[in-house]
Write an enzyme that holds these catalytic residues in place. Structure first.
Site: not given
Length: 712
Positions: A10-11, A197-198, A228, A578
């Site tokens: 996503k970044t 973002d987020e 998340q 993770r």
């Protein structure tokens, strides 16, 4: 809206869109507002844009955290709502200091409502854009009513001081927009492109500011993953992303589901976990990697053996498959769980580092409690004395300590002897009473230490000082974490006492802690195993992941309400995703809790994983339902199964019947809180609640249908 699944890049999406707008569409950088949650993310994006285009391309771009961007805006416009542009920004300590002053002014003793509690209540109100008058009208319980009055005066004092606290940086722009609509119109025209973002981590105040700024051009681009969303306890509101399409019916939504991090097996497990949640935007991750190994389930008889198995598997994989220590991460639900892992890793000579916290024995509350134990063995230890004389607070300040030191020096005695002679020393009455109260506690503990166990001494310390009760009453995430750490120390003392029944074992207990404290947790190289809570793990990745403590009432930690259970499940999803190559799931059949050994029940989350991709440590196929109570397997989203639970020596000998027909005065047992007495019962059926005084955990009100109480 870009729904970016775990490990989907996503970044990169945000960075490339920024570069595209500037480089291809010739958008002026100053017209773009990009909001992040960390300075690190903002700096990396800016640097990457300059690399993609040319140096200096990002100059003029409004990119940064919500707080930093809003502070910059307020410097230019806050004079329009009665502040000077040179306002101060108060950090947490400054805020607490001002709250103390306000409480003193209102004659509200800090003993009645802890300062941290008040600060937390005010912060939550501001993050939800609830101003003092509105908050006052809705305050119902004791703490809320007291905080309402404090909030009102606190806000007034901030304005008088031309100061903002950290939360004000979010709500003052909203006040500005309401009072000065012309400013809002100007900013709406200025920021033609808004990117966030987020987005799943935004709170109500952040949501309202973004919605206000995007109202005209409606060119808002958000990236996030509802699966998340794990920070509701600090104000994050998952409905912001779930309801994005309601706010913008003509939204274009894109799902990034190709994961570049994990094997397909790991993603199959993650997909199976998250699909159990009802509040979600459905998506299914697919792997860019190979199928990979099945997940492995580790089952242990107690938490010490669990830690040993984790260490043994790390050493084995390192030897057989060539992993380095840096390739391993061990996750747990609460910070207190690190203690046993740290102890075993030192014995097994496995280098480790704690992320997001400090080593168990270096945490303040643990050092404070241990200082008490050291001091009762050696009352000449002035350093320990100075550490504990105001723990808990006794209002013995630096001036008073100076008087004590001076008197001790003049008489040629120790500082503690000076405390014992407070009556003849001529100290002021207030100081004399405080010193006598302290010495009574110390002498009582000394007496218990003569023949009592370490557990007896520590239990008495907690009871006589009230340090655990104070932390529970404070009821903030930080204070509850400290409370859990102190309870873990009590569990450690109980375990030690059970295995070292001889008297005067306190010295040996303290020797072990000293050796543990001296251990250099962070090695000279960067080759170490990472230990952390699952919350601290978000955004990270490791080849091999161990998820420990997978037991009911621990992970999931809370599930009395559907929303709580679903957030716990999202947290488990984050933990699993993770891992790049291998996941170990671990649970133990018993665990010390509140200083008592208790039988544990395997987490419901383990049975939510397809049994075809989960094997036991011996390599056999996992059998769903084993380790859980018979007849309770068909749990649903809204009503989690809570199997029969028996704990304690007497309960194991005579299994009590399941609680029904609860009445005031009944003695009951709870899986986490232990033995207690029913004080009152309210309601009936599914809505029935019971107010219970627990021996170790204090008074609590529980929903009977979920509490799994047994009548003793």
């Amino acid at each position: 809206m870009v729904l970016a699944g775990a490990g989907s890049g996503k970044t990169r999406v945000i960075t490339y869109r920024l570069a595209y707008l500037i480089g291809q569409k010739q958008v002026a950088p100053h017209q773009i507002l990009a909001l992040t949650f960390t300075n690190k993310a903002a700096n990396e994006m800016r640097q990457r844009i300059d690399e993609l285009l040319h140096p200096g391309s990002s100059r003029g771009l409004w990119i940064g955290t919500f707080h930093s961007i809003f502070a910059r805006l307020l410097r230019n416009y806050i004079h329009l709502i009665g502040y000077d542009g040179n306002f101060s920004i108060y950090d947490s300590d400054d805020s607490k200091s001002l709250i103390r002053q306000v409480m003193k002014e209102l004659h509200i003793p800090v003993e009645s409502v802890p300062v941290n509690t008040v600060q937390g209540i005010i912060s939550r109100a501001k993050n939800n854009f609830i101003l003092p008058a509105q908050f006052h009208a809705g305050a119902s319980d004791y703490n809320g009513q007291k905080a309402a009055g404090i909030y009102e005066v606190y806000a007034r004092r901030l304005r008088e001081n031309n100061a903002l606290d950290f939360d004000d940086l979010l709500i003052k722009p909203l006040e500005l927009f309401q009072e000065q609509p012309a400013v809002l119109e100007q900013l709406q025209d200025y920021f033609r492109y808004i990117m966030i973002d987020e987005y799943q981590d935004t709170n109500r105040a952040q949501y309202l500011v973004a919605k206000s700024l995007a109202a005209v051009h409606r060119n808002i681009f958000v990236v996030g993953d509802d699966a998340q969303s794990i920070y509701s306890w600090r104000g994050a509101d998952i409905t912001n992303i779930l309801n994005f399409q309601d706010d913008y019916p003509d939204v274009s939504a894109f799902k990034l589901v190709e994961n570049y991090r994990s094997t397909q097996t790991i993603l199959q497990a993650a997909n199976g976990i998250i699909k159990r949640n009802s509040r979600q935007i459905e998506k299914e991750l697919v792997s860019h990697q190979s199928t990979g190994e099945p997940l492995t389930l580790l089952e242990s008889f107690n938490e010490k053996r669990e830690a040993e198995k984790v260490g043994e598997n790390i050493q084995s994989l390192k030897l057989v498959k060539g992993y380095d220590y840096r390739d391993f991460a061990v996750f747990y639900r609460t910070n207190a769980q690190s203690r046993v892992l740290e102890d075993i890793f030192r014995i097994q000579r496995i280098p480790y580092r704690i992320f997001g916290s400090v080593s168990f024995y270096k945490r303040k509350e643990i050092k404070d409690a241990v200082a008490y134990l050291r001091f009762i063995r050696n009352d000449q230890d002035t350093e320990s004395l100075l550490r504990i004389i105001n723990f808990p607070p006794r209002k013995i300040g630096e001036v008073s300590i100076g008087k004590l030191r001076d008197y001790a020096a003049s008489q040629g005695i120790s500082v503690y002897e000076a405390i014992l002679k407070a009556e003849e020393a001529g100290f002021p009455a207030r100081l004399k009473n405080a010193l006598q109260g302290f010495s009574v506690v110390i002498e009582q503990l000394k007496h218990i230490a003569v023949d009592g166990s370490v557990y007896d001494v520590l239990s008495s310390l907690y009871e006589s000082t009230g340090i655990t009760s104070l932390l529970k009453d404070e009821n903030t995430p930080e204070s509850m974490a400290r409370h859990e750490n102190l309870q873990e120390l009590l569990s450690m003392a109980r375990d030690f006492s059970d295995h070292n029944p001889e008297a005067n074992s306190l010295d040996e207990f303290l020797n072990g802690i000293s050796l543990a404290t001296d251990y250099n947790e962070v090695q000279e190289s960067d080759n170490y195993v990472s230990l952390m809570t699952v919350h601290a793990a978000k955004g990270l990745e490791f080849p091999v992941v161990f998820i420990t403590g997978l037991e009911e009432r621990l992970f999931p930690l809370n599930y009395y309400e559907t929303d709580e259970l679903e957030e716990e499940r999202r947290l488990f999803y984050v933990a699993v995703t993770r891992a790049q190559q291998k996941v170990f799931l671990s649970w133990s059949k018993s665990r010390y809790n509140y200083g008592q050994p208790q039988t544990c029940l395997r987490s419901m989350f383990i049975d939510e994983i397809d049994s075809s991709i989960l094997v036991t440590e011996g390599g056999g196929e996992h059998e769903p339902g084993s380790g859980r109570s018979a007849g309770r397997e068909g749990f649903s989203n809204s009503r989690p199964a809570v199997p029969d639970f028996v704990s304690g020596r007497r309960e194991r000998e005579n299994r009590p019947k399941e609680a029904s027909g609860l009445q005031s005065g009944m003695r009951v047992h709870h899986a986490m809180f232990g033995p207690g007495i029913v004080l009152a019962v309210q309601g009936s059926g599914e809505g029935q609640k019971a107010r219970i005084k627990f021996r170790n955990a204090g008074e609590k009100t529980l929903m009977v249908q979920y509490a799994n109480l047994t009548v003793v």
